[in-house]
Scaffold this active site. Structure first.
Site, PDB file in Angstrom:
ATOM      1  N   GLU A  36      11.937  12.211  57.577  1.00 49.83           N
ATOM      2  CA  GLU A  36      10.383  13.304  57.567  1.00 49.83           C
ATOM      3  C   GLU A  36      12.032  14.516  58.006  1.00 49.83           C
ATOM      4  O   GLU A  36      12.726  14.008  58.491  1.00 49.83           O
ATOM      5  CB  GLU A  36      10.299  13.450  58.798  1.00 49.83           C
ATOM      6  CG  GLU A  36       9.260  14.915  59.061  1.00 49.83           C
ATOM      7  CD  GLU A  36       8.357  14.807  60.245  1.00 49.83           C
ATOM      8  OE1 GLU A  36       7.571  13.535  60.481  1.00 49.83           O
ATOM      9  OE2 GLU A  36       9.037  15.267  61.534  1.00 49.83           O
ATOM     10  N   TYR A  68       4.638  20.372  57.747  1.00 52.49           N
ATOM     11  CA  TYR A  68       3.407  22.070  57.137  1.00 52.49           C
ATOM     12  C   TYR A  68       3.597  22.081  59.182  1.00 52.49           C
ATOM     13  O   TYR A  68       2.446  21.843  59.855  1.00 52.49           O
ATOM     14  CB  TYR A  68       1.880  21.219  57.190  1.00 52.49           C
ATOM     15  CG  TYR A  68       1.093  22.210  56.292  1.00 52.49           C
ATOM     16  CD1 TYR A  68       1.304  23.035  55.159  1.00 52.49           C
ATOM     17  CD2 TYR A  68      -0.034  22.161  56.933  1.00 52.49           C
ATOM     18  CE1 TYR A  68       0.092  23.191  54.618  1.00 52.49           C
ATOM     19  CE2 TYR A  68      -0.890  23.699  57.128  1.00 52.49           C
ATOM     20  CZ  TYR A  68      -0.875  23.975  55.463  1.00 52.49           C
ATOM     21  OH  TYR A  68      -1.919  25.546  55.205  1.00 52.49           O
ATOM     22  N   ALA A  70       0.999  24.097  61.374  1.00 51.83           N
ATOM     23  CA  ALA A  70      -0.918  23.850  61.935  1.00 51.83           C
ATOM     24  C   ALA A  70      -0.676  25.597  61.273  1.00 51.83           C
ATOM     25  O   ALA A  70      -0.412  26.869  61.718  1.00 51.83           O
ATOM     26  CB  ALA A  70      -0.899  23.667  63.235  1.00 51.83           C
ATOM     27  N   HIS A 168      -3.638   9.136  70.943  1.00 53.81           N
ATOM     28  CA  HIS A 168      -3.666  10.214  70.625  1.00 53.81           C
ATOM     29  C   HIS A 168      -3.386  12.073  72.289  1.00 53.81           C
ATOM     30  O   HIS A 168      -4.614  10.964  73.150  1.00 53.81           O
ATOM     31  CB  HIS A 168      -4.843  11.551  69.665  1.00 53.81           C
ATOM     32  CG  HIS A 168      -4.365  12.925  70.022  1.00 53.81           C
ATOM     33  ND1 HIS A 168      -5.223  13.783  69.955  1.00 53.81           N
ATOM     34  CD2 HIS A 168      -3.331  13.202  68.313  1.00 53.81           C
ATOM     35  CE1 HIS A 168      -4.554  14.879  69.508  1.00 53.81           C
ATOM     36  NE2 HIS A 168      -3.494  15.074  68.338  1.00 53.81           N
ATOM     37  N   GLN A 194       3.234   8.125  65.736  1.00 54.05           N
ATOM     38  CA  GLN A 194       4.238   9.252  66.429  1.00 54.05           C
ATOM     39  C   GLN A 194       5.080   8.933  67.176  1.00 54.05           C
ATOM     40  O   GLN A 194       5.209   7.504  67.094  1.00 54.05           O
ATOM     41  CB  GLN A 194       3.333   9.739  67.247  1.00 54.05           C
ATOM     42  CG  GLN A 194       3.798  10.579  68.405  1.00 54.05           C
ATOM     43  CD  GLN A 194       4.385  11.980  67.460  1.00 54.05           C
ATOM     44  OE1 GLN A 194       5.628  12.031  67.726  1.00 54.05           O
ATOM     45  NE2 GLN A 194       3.510  12.703  67.393  1.00 54.05           N
TER      46      GLN A 194
HETATM   47  P1  FAD Z   1      -7.487  14.048  64.002  1.00 54.76           P
HETATM   48  O1  FAD Z   1      -7.237  12.042  63.533  1.00 54.76           O
HETATM   49  O2  FAD Z   1      -7.876  14.876  63.719  1.00 54.76           O
HETATM   50  O3  FAD Z   1      -7.170  13.461  65.481  1.00 54.76           O
HETATM   51  C1  FAD Z   1      -7.422  14.028  66.663  1.00 54.76           C
HETATM   52  C2  FAD Z   1      -8.263  13.836  67.664  1.00 54.76           C
HETATM   53  O4  FAD Z   1      -9.496  13.743  67.342  1.00 54.76           O
HETATM   54  C3  FAD Z   1      -7.833  12.399  68.562  1.00 54.76           C
HETATM   55  O5  FAD Z   1      -8.402  12.823  69.815  1.00 54.76           O
HETATM   56  C4  FAD Z   1      -8.844  11.857  68.021  1.00 54.76           C
HETATM   57  O6  FAD Z   1      -9.789  10.436  68.401  1.00 54.76           O
HETATM   58  C5  FAD Z   1      -9.996  12.367  67.613  1.00 54.76           C
HETATM   59  N1  FAD Z   1     -10.966  12.449  66.770  1.00 54.76           N
HETATM   60  C6  FAD Z   1     -10.724  12.114  65.762  1.00 54.76           C
HETATM   61  N2  FAD Z   1     -12.517  11.684  65.008  1.00 54.76           N
HETATM   62  C7  FAD Z   1     -12.802  12.295  65.876  1.00 54.76           C
HETATM   63  C8  FAD Z   1     -14.443  13.008  65.941  1.00 54.76           C
HETATM   64  N3  FAD Z   1     -14.873  12.380  64.660  1.00 54.76           N
HETATM   65  N4  FAD Z   1     -15.151  12.774  67.024  1.00 54.76           N
HETATM   66  C9  FAD Z   1     -14.768  12.517  68.012  1.00 54.76           C
HETATM   67  N5  FAD Z   1     -12.885  13.105  68.058  1.00 54.76           N
HETATM   68  C10 FAD Z   1     -12.826  12.254  67.553  1.00 54.76           C
HETATM   69  N6  FAD Z   1       1.255  18.852  63.354  1.00 54.76           N
HETATM   70  C11 FAD Z   1       1.605  19.731  62.656  1.00 54.76           C
HETATM   71  O7  FAD Z   1       1.090  21.119  62.808  1.00 54.76           O
HETATM   72  N7  FAD Z   1       2.239  19.277  61.326  1.00 54.76           N
HETATM   73  C12 FAD Z   1       2.904  18.394  60.804  1.00 54.76           C
HETATM   74  O8  FAD Z   1       3.539  18.194  59.749  1.00 54.76           O
HETATM   75  C13 FAD Z   1       2.419  17.081  61.775  1.00 54.76           C
HETATM   76  N8  FAD Z   1       3.052  16.102  60.660  1.00 54.76           N
HETATM   77  C14 FAD Z   1       2.695  15.022  61.990  1.00 54.76           C
HETATM   78  C15 FAD Z   1       3.655  13.862  61.684  1.00 54.76           C
HETATM   79  C16 FAD Z   1       2.958  12.474  62.041  1.00 54.76           C
HETATM   80  C17 FAD Z   1       3.480  11.269  61.350  1.00 54.76           C
HETATM   81  C18 FAD Z   1       2.306  12.346  63.054  1.00 54.76           C
HETATM   82  C19 FAD Z   1       1.843  11.292  63.963  1.00 54.76           C
HETATM   83  C20 FAD Z   1       1.818  13.516  63.626  1.00 54.76           C
HETATM   84  C21 FAD Z   1       2.083  14.627  63.105  1.00 54.76           C
HETATM   85  N9  FAD Z   1       0.875  16.270  63.531  1.00 54.76           N
HETATM   86  C22 FAD Z   1       2.022  17.198  62.820  1.00 54.76           C
HETATM   87  C23 FAD Z   1       0.586  15.906  64.296  1.00 54.76           C
HETATM   88  C24 FAD Z   1      -0.711  16.564  64.565  1.00 54.76           C
HETATM   89  O9  FAD Z   1      -1.077  17.162  63.552  1.00 54.76           O
HETATM   90  C25 FAD Z   1      -1.489  16.424  65.569  1.00 54.76           C
HETATM   91  O10 FAD Z   1      -0.909  15.152  66.435  1.00 54.76           O
HETATM   92  C26 FAD Z   1      -2.526  16.512  65.922  1.00 54.76           C
HETATM   93  O11 FAD Z   1      -2.727  17.053  67.149  1.00 54.76           O
HETATM   94  C27 FAD Z   1      -3.909  15.448  65.785  1.00 54.76           C
HETATM   95  O12 FAD Z   1      -3.932  15.814  64.305  1.00 54.76           O
HETATM   96  P2  FAD Z   1      -4.658  13.848  63.668  1.00 54.76           P
HETATM   97  O13 FAD Z   1      -4.175  13.568  62.267  1.00 54.76           O
HETATM   98  O14 FAD Z   1      -4.309  12.704  64.673  1.00 54.76           O
HETATM   99  O15 FAD Z   1      -5.851  14.381  64.067  1.00 54.76           O
END
Ligand code: FAD
Length: 310
Positions: A36, A68, A70, A168, A194
């Protein structure tokens, strides 16, 4: 010499070797090794990243991913770096994309541009709300699963999602975390985790998902520590734990930065070896735009030759 010159010089002979690029297909062929990067903010950062990519390219990473900011704060820089990797190296790039704060039209525009560039992999992310109580930006999305659905409808991309072995930080409990993770992973192709330091967290997450009927590949995110303070802060924000035994091992380095890097590499090598033994389908290195730790870990794992043959 600027970034483009350094990197073009480094990768001139590879430009024509680019082949299969869907990460789902690469994972189906066997274990992947990937890196990455983040898009640098200034010319010095681009130059340094050019050198890093040139130093990592001989290890033949299966793919590289580009973060990317946010809300779109690095939108252009992310796209520039992803396109550059696609055009100038034989390595498959994956663009990270966070959805909160974006409209569906903005997402479609980005996907159209990526498709025109021949980019075939997207890591579909939720993104974090702004810090310090600032209001959340308006947008059409709440969760990453909605972006996964849009990517699927758009078509043509291999789709990854984020997984948090230690949950998370916004998940109220384990069941809810695993339920939402399972739901998005069912619709996606693979997940990347993560970073974590205790393999038990990874194994438990894979088991939890299997119990929910989800067995898609879960690539392990590896963070070689060189600066304990920095990694502890990152871990705190992302819901990961830095175990006492890691702190104790790193503390032996005292103020010696080289010793700290050596210990971090040893710990990461050991974790990678155990993950390989446990059958992890891929290892994804959080490089922080530096190459030395990743190169050393590849060497320690005896991967140089194997990757050269692939
Ligand atoms: P989601 O899948 O949307 O989940 C977020 C939270 O919402 C979780 O607690 C989940 O359980 C909950 N949730 C999901 N769906 C629902 C629903 N329908 N109802 C209620 N709750 C729900 N961040 C950046 O800004 N830029 C990056 O480039 C970046 N790269 C990353 C790469 C990796 C490999 C990882 C692990 C993280 C990265 N992040 C990045 C961080 C990530 O954006 C954050 O962790 C963010 O807070 C959550 O992302 P997510 O895709 O897990 O979110």
């Amino acid at each position: 010499m600027n970034f483009v010159q350094v990197a073009t010089w480094a990768c001139l002979e590879c430009a024509t070797l680019y082949a299969m690029a869907h990460i789902a297909q690469l994972l189906a062929r066997g274990r992947t090794y990937s890196c990455e990067f983040f898009p640098p903010k200034n010319e010095a950062g681009w130059l340094s990243l050019g050198r890093t990519i040139a130093e990592l390219e001989p290890l033949h990473p299966d793919f590289v991913s580009v973060t990317y900011g946010a809300g779109g704060s690095t939108r252009t820089r992310t796209a520039d770096l992803v396109s550059w990797v696609r055009r100038q190296t034989p390595i498959a790039p994956m663009a990270h994309m966070t959805c909160t704060g974006h409209t569906r039209a903005e997402v479609r525009a980005m996907l159209t541009d990526y498709q025109a560039e021949g980019v075939e992999n997207i890591l579909a992310l939720g993104g974090d709300p702004p810090a310090h109580g600032e209001p959340a930006p308006e947008g059409d999305y709440r969760f990453s699963a909605e972006l996964v659905d849009d990517l699927r409808s758009f078509g043509g991309f291999s789709i990854g999602v984020a997984a948090h072995p230690e949950l998370h930080p916004r998940s109220p409990d384990r069941d809810s975390d695993r339920h939402h993770l399972a739901a998005k992973l069912r619709a996606a192709d693979f997940a990347i985790t993560q970073f974590f330091f205790d393999i038990d967290h990874y194994v438990a997450m894979v088991d939890d998902l299997a119990a929910l009927g989800v067995t898609k590949p879960i690539v392990a995110g590896i963070m070689p520590i060189s600066n304990l303070g920095q990694v502890t802060r990152m871990a705190h924000m992302s819901g990961a734990e830095v175990p006492d035994w890691v702190v104790k091992a790193m503390s032996k380095a005292g103020d010696d930065l080289d010793a700290a890097e050596r210990i971090g590499i040893e710990l990461a090598t050991e974790l990678c070896a155990r993950l390989i033994e446990a059958g992890a389908p891929g290892l994804h290195f959080y490089t922080l735009n530096r190459s030395s730790a990743t190169r050393e870990i590849f060497r320690n794992l005896g991967l140089n030759d194997r990757l050269r043959e692939s």
